[in-house]
Design an enzyme around this catalytic site. Structure first.
Site, PDB file in Angstrom:
ATOM      1  N   ASN A 127      71.876  -6.952   9.420  1.00  0.00           N
ATOM      2  CA  ASN A 127      71.412  -5.569   9.596  1.00  0.00           C
ATOM      3  C   ASN A 127      70.772  -5.430  10.979  1.00  0.00           C
ATOM      4  O   ASN A 127      70.690  -6.396  11.734  1.00  0.00           O
ATOM      5  CB  ASN A 127      70.442  -5.183   8.477  1.00  0.00           C
ATOM      6  CG  ASN A 127      69.260  -6.121   8.426  1.00  0.00           C
ATOM      7  OD1 ASN A 127      68.490  -6.212   9.382  1.00  0.00           O
ATOM      8  ND2 ASN A 127      69.130  -6.860   7.331  1.00  0.00           N
ATOM      9  N   ASP A 149      69.922  -7.504   0.446  1.00  0.00           N
ATOM     10  CA  ASP A 149      69.854  -7.341  -1.008  1.00  0.00           C
ATOM     11  C   ASP A 149      71.057  -8.009  -1.687  1.00  0.00           C
ATOM     12  O   ASP A 149      70.995  -8.392  -2.843  1.00  0.00           O
ATOM     13  CB  ASP A 149      69.869  -5.849  -1.374  1.00  0.00           C
ATOM     14  CG  ASP A 149      68.606  -5.158  -0.890  1.00  0.00           C
ATOM     15  OD1 ASP A 149      67.558  -5.824  -0.854  1.00  0.00           O
ATOM     16  OD2 ASP A 149      68.663  -3.962  -0.530  1.00  0.00           O
ATOM     17  N   LYS A 171      87.976 -20.221   7.748  1.00  0.00           N
ATOM     18  CA  LYS A 171      88.024 -18.840   8.233  1.00  0.00           C
ATOM     19  C   LYS A 171      89.037 -18.051   7.392  1.00  0.00           C
ATOM     20  O   LYS A 171      90.164 -18.509   7.183  1.00  0.00           O
ATOM     21  CB  LYS A 171      88.448 -18.841   9.704  1.00  0.00           C
ATOM     22  CG  LYS A 171      88.432 -17.467  10.315  1.00  0.00           C
ATOM     23  CD  LYS A 171      88.911 -17.482  11.750  1.00  0.00           C
ATOM     24  CE  LYS A 171      89.132 -16.057  12.212  1.00  0.00           C
ATOM     25  NZ  LYS A 171      89.921 -15.977  13.413  1.00  0.00           N
ATOM     26  N   PHE A 176      57.226  -3.606   3.049  1.00  0.00           N
ATOM     27  CA  PHE A 176      57.723  -2.548   3.930  1.00  0.00           C
ATOM     28  C   PHE A 176      58.856  -1.811   3.225  1.00  0.00           C
ATOM     29  O   PHE A 176      59.609  -2.423   2.472  1.00  0.00           O
ATOM     30  CB  PHE A 176      58.256  -3.132   5.251  1.00  0.00           C
ATOM     31  CG  PHE A 176      57.235  -3.147   6.341  1.00  0.00           C
ATOM     32  CD1 PHE A 176      56.147  -3.999   6.279  1.00  0.00           C
ATOM     33  CD2 PHE A 176      57.348  -2.294   7.431  1.00  0.00           C
ATOM     34  CE1 PHE A 176      55.195  -4.021   7.283  1.00  0.00           C
ATOM     35  CE2 PHE A 176      56.407  -2.292   8.438  1.00  0.00           C
ATOM     36  CZ  PHE A 176      55.327  -3.158   8.373  1.00  0.00           C
ATOM     37  N   LYS A 204      58.096   1.579  -5.247  1.00  0.00           N
ATOM     38  CA  LYS A 204      58.097   0.165  -4.829  1.00  0.00           C
ATOM     39  C   LYS A 204      56.706  -0.455  -5.023  1.00  0.00           C
ATOM     40  O   LYS A 204      56.575  -1.590  -5.481  1.00  0.00           O
ATOM     41  CB  LYS A 204      58.512   0.088  -3.351  1.00  0.00           C
ATOM     42  CG  LYS A 204      58.944  -1.274  -2.890  1.00  0.00           C
ATOM     43  CD  LYS A 204      59.691  -1.194  -1.563  1.00  0.00           C
ATOM     44  CE  LYS A 204      60.165  -2.569  -1.137  1.00  0.00           C
ATOM     45  NZ  LYS A 204      60.970  -2.539   0.079  1.00  0.00           N
ATOM     46  N   LYS A 257      56.725  -3.502  -7.702  1.00  0.00           N
ATOM     47  CA  LYS A 257      56.595  -4.847  -7.106  1.00  0.00           C
ATOM     48  C   LYS A 257      55.163  -5.380  -7.207  1.00  0.00           C
ATOM     49  O   LYS A 257      54.877  -6.441  -6.670  1.00  0.00           O
ATOM     50  CB  LYS A 257      57.027  -4.805  -5.635  1.00  0.00           C
ATOM     51  CG  LYS A 257      58.387  -4.144  -5.384  1.00  0.00           C
ATOM     52  CD  LYS A 257      59.529  -5.079  -5.654  1.00  0.00           C
ATOM     53  CE  LYS A 257      60.875  -4.382  -5.582  1.00  0.00           C
ATOM     54  NZ  LYS A 257      61.647  -4.656  -4.410  1.00  0.00           N
TER      55      LYS A 257
END
Ligand SMILES: Cc1cc2nc3c(=O)[nH]c(=O)nc-3n(C[C@H](O)[C@H](O)[C@H](O)COP(=O)(O)O)c2cc1C
Length: 399
Positions: free
Chosen positions: A208, A277, A287, A321, A335, A339
Site C-alpha cells: 500500500n 488485511d 514466478k 490509527f 474501531k 479493538k
C-alpha cells in the site's frame, strides 16, 4: 556555565551567514571557537571570526600554537556541540566516509559531542544521489541535520539549498541546551510504521501507499520526550529516528510476531503501520507465468494485530490509527470499541494535506471518555508531538 560551541565553517557562499551566527551566539553568552576550511577562507577572512568570537580561529591541523595540547583533540574535547554551517557537499562526503584530511574533518572524527550539520549548496548538488546517500549515512551515525530552506540560491537557481537563517539555528541551539521536558522517561514505547509487503511469487507482492512518515515522526517525538522507543517498521527508506531502536519487518505476519514479542513490556503502544488485511493464500515458489484469460488471486485474512493487543492489554495504553475515506467518526468509534483501544487517531486520507506520503496531516483523536478532538493541518512532526502530549495527559488521567 557557558556552553561551548565549535563552529566549523566550510567553503560556500553562505559563509557570511556563519559570521552573523557567531555574533548571535556570542551575544547569547555561548563560548564560540571557529574552524575554517581552506575553501571557506576564500569567502570570509579568519580575522572576521576571530574578532566576532574573540578566540583564535583554527585553519590548519598542523599549526600547533599551544605545545601543551594537540589542537584538534583539544577542540574536539572542548565542544559541547559541534556545528558545521555552512556544510559543503564536499565536507558532508568526507564526514560520511570517515576522512580526516583537514582541521574540520579531523576534529569532528575525534569528538564525542553532538554534531549538527547545516548544508548549503546548489539545489541539484543537494538532490544528487551521492549527497543524499552521504546525508543518510550521517543520520545513521546520529548526526543531526538542520535542513536547508527553499528559496533563491546564490547560484541563480530557486530551490532547496539555502543555509537556514542564523536566528533559527541559534534558536535550535538554545532549545538543545534548555532542559527538555522528559515526561516519558522510564516508559517503554512501542510504535509500528510503514506498509507491509505480502508476497505473491518471487517477484510480485501486494502493498500500500504508506510511507511510514507518521510513525517515524511519532517515534522521534517519543524519544525526545525521554521514552525508551522501539519502532517496528515495514519497508521504508526513511532515516532511522535519533535514539530509537528500529526493527524492520516485511509481512503482516512478521509484524504480528514482533509486536506481540515486545508488547508485554510496553507502556504505550501506537499502531500506525498500514498492515495488510489480506494476503495471497498461496505464495508461488516460482514466478507466475502469463497465460490466456484472467488470473484469480485468492486472498486470506491476516491476523488482526490491534484486536489481539486489545484482548491482551494490561498496563498498556493502546493507540490505533484509522485511515478512512468515508464515515470517519463512525468507523473510528467502532474501531475504538471493537479493538478495546484507548485512543484512535483517524484521518481522511482523501483530504488535501492528509495523504500517505504527505509531510502534513489532519487528524481527529477519538477516546471513550472524551469528545473527539480535531487537530488543524500540521506537519507530521507537530501532529506527532500533539498526539504524544494527548497520550501522556490521558495516561495520567487513567492512573
Ligand atoms: C563561488 C563558489 C561558491 C561555492 N558555493 C558552494 C556551496 O554553497 N556549497 C557547496 O557545497 N560548495 C560550494 N562551492 C564549492 C566548494 O567550495 C568546493 O567543493 C570546495 O572544495 C569545498 O571545500 P571544503 O568542503 O573543504 O570547504 C562553491 C565554490 C565556489 C567557487
Amino acid at each position: 556555565m557557558k556552553k561551548n560551541i565549535l563552529l566549523c565553517v566550510t567553503g560556500g557562499i553562505a559563509c557570511y551567514k556563519a559570521a552573523s551566527l557567531t555574533s548571535k551566539l556570542i551575544q547569547s553568552d555561548y563560548s564560540v571557537k571557529v574552524i575554517m576550511t581552506e575553501s571557506a577562507m576564500n569567502f570570509v577572512s579568519p580575522l572576521t571570526f576571530q574578532a566576532l568570537s574573540r578566540n583564535e580561529v583554527y585553519t590548519d591541523t598542523f599549526i600547533e600554537n599551544n605545545p601543551e595540547v594537540i589542537a584538534h583533540i583539544d577542540l574536539a574535547d572542548w565542544a559541547d556541540l559541534c556545528l558545521v554551517a555552512p556544510a559543503t557537499a564536499n565536507m558532508i562526503g568526507k564526514l560520511a566516509n570517515g576522512l580526516a584530511d583537514d582541521m574540520v574533518s579531523t576534529t569532528l572524527l575525534a569528538t564525542t559531542a553532538p554534531v549538527w550539520i547545516a548544508p548549503a549548496m546548489n539545489v541539484h548538488m543537494y538532490d544528487h544521489p551521492a549527497v543524499q546517500k552521504n546525508i543518510n549515512t550521517l543520520y545513521q551515525f546520529g548526526h543531526r541535520f538542520i535542513e536547508p530552506g527553499e528559496g533563491y540560491l546564490a547560484c541563480g537557481y530557486v530551490g532547496k539549498g539555502r543555509l537556514e537563517e542564523p536566528e533559527t539555528i541559534a534558536e535550535l541551539i538554545h532549545q538543545h541546551f534548555s532542559e527538555p521536558a522528559q515526561p516519558l522517561k522510564g516508559k517503554n514505547v512501542l510504535i509500528t510504521a510503514g506498509p507491509t509487503k505480502e508476497r505473491i511469487d518471487p517477484v510480485r507482492f501486494l502493498t500500500n501507499h504508506s510511507s511510514g512518515k507518521m510513525g517515524y515522526a511519532l517515534a522521534e517525538e517519543a524519544a525526545k520526550m525521554g521514552g525508551n522507543v522501539t519502532l517496528i517498521s515495514g519497508p521504508s527508506t526513511l532515516p532511522s529516528p535519533l535514539g530509537v531502536k528500529v526493527i524492520f519487518v516485511e509481512s503482516a505476519a512478521q509484524m504480528y510476531d514482533q509486536v506481540l514479542h515486545h508488547f508485554p513490556k510496553a507502556d504505550i503502544v501506537i499502531k500506525s503501520a498500514a498492515v495488510a488485511d489480506y494476503r495471497p493464500k498461496h505464495v508461488s515458489q516460482q514466478k507466475l507465468k502469463k497465460k490466456d484469460g484472467n488470473l484469480t488471486l485468492e486472498l486470506e485474512r491476516t491476523k488482526d494485530i490491534l484486536l489481539e493487543l486489545g484482548k491482551r492489554k494490561k498496563q498498556q495504553f493502546l493507540v490505533g490509527f484509522a485511515a478512512e475515506t468515508e464515515n470517519i467518526e463512525e468507523h473510528a468509534l467502532s474501531k475504538l470499541n471493537r479493538k478495546n483501544a484507548d485512543m484512535i487517531i483517524a484521518n481522511d486520507i482523501t483530504a488535501e494535506g492528509a495523504g500517505f506520503a504527505a509531510d502534513t496531516n489532519i487528524v481527529t483523536i477519538f477516546q471513550k471518555k472524551h469528545p473527539p478532538k480535531t487537530l488543524p493541518l500540521l506537519s507530521k512532526s507537530e501532529t506527532a508531538r500533539k498526539i504524544m502530549e494527548e497520550i501522556i495527559q490521558n495516561m495520567v488521567g487513567e492512573s
